[in-house]
Scaffold this motif. Sequence first.
Motif, PDB file in Angstrom:
ATOM      1  N   THR A   1       0.841  -1.192   0.000  1.00 10.02           N
ATOM      2  CA  THR A   1       0.000   0.000   0.000  1.00 10.02           C
ATOM      3  C   THR A   1       0.878   1.244   0.000  1.00 10.02           C
ATOM      4  O   THR A   1       1.343   1.685   1.061  1.00 10.02           O
TER       5      THR A   1
ATOM      6  N   LYS B   1       1.710   5.139   0.065  1.00  9.28           N
ATOM      7  CA  LYS B   1       0.968   6.213   0.721  1.00  9.28           C
ATOM      8  C   LYS B   1       1.828   7.467   0.825  1.00  9.28           C
ATOM      9  O   LYS B   1       3.034   7.384   1.043  1.00  9.28           O
ATOM     10  N   TYR B   2       1.164   8.602   0.678  1.00  8.53           N
ATOM     11  CA  TYR B   2       1.808   9.869   0.976  1.00  8.53           C
ATOM     12  C   TYR B   2       1.280  10.311   2.334  1.00  8.53           C
ATOM     13  O   TYR B   2       0.079  10.489   2.526  1.00  8.53           O
ATOM     14  N   GLU B   3       2.193  10.455   3.305  1.00 13.32           N
ATOM     15  CA  GLU B   3       1.809  10.872   4.643  1.00 13.32           C
ATOM     16  C   GLU B   3       1.873  12.393   4.714  1.00 13.32           C
ATOM     17  O   GLU B   3       2.954  12.977   4.817  1.00 13.32           O
TER      18      GLU B   3
ATOM     19  N   GLU C   1       5.573   3.253   1.929  1.00 16.15           N
ATOM     20  CA  GLU C   1       4.819   2.096   1.464  1.00 16.15           C
ATOM     21  C   GLU C   1       4.660   1.138   2.640  1.00 16.15           C
ATOM     22  O   GLU C   1       5.615   0.840   3.343  1.00 16.15           O
TER      23      GLU C   1
END
Length: 157
Positions: A78, A80-82, A90
């Motif tokens: 998954t 993801k941009y935090e 990821e």
Amino acid sequence: MRKASRRKDAAWALEVFDKAPFVTVGMIRPDGTPYALPLSLVRKDNTTFYFHCAFEGEKIDCLKHSPTVALSAVSRCTPKYEEEKQNFTEYFDSAVALGKAEQVTDPKEKIEALRLLCQRFLPKHMTHFDEAIARSLDRTNVIRITLTEPPVGKSKP
């Protein structure tokens, strides 16, 4: 493993192999170069995996040269941009293992392996299994991979 906090035990790693849609199997070509490809593997127990293939080809050439294989699987990935950290990352569950591959020659074991493969990937069609075995067992190659050390898992939750 650089981040020991992400390391998972063998039982967890085996679950990753079970959930992964395919497992990448790394081999060594006769010329010494690496060869890896995704295959549909099934696990029989804590140390035994199977896949089926043709009786000739690059996989078979590699395995005749060196039966040592590396397995790698990812069951969750998954990206993801935090936003709060302004960070790209990821989240994943993965597993790796080393093993020895060999051709299965015993017809009973071949049928057992093919049954496991069909039950894993096409369980709704098992009523056709015996007919398919009668028609194609002799021209179907089955390879057994026996793990030579416990698998290792890694996760970024």
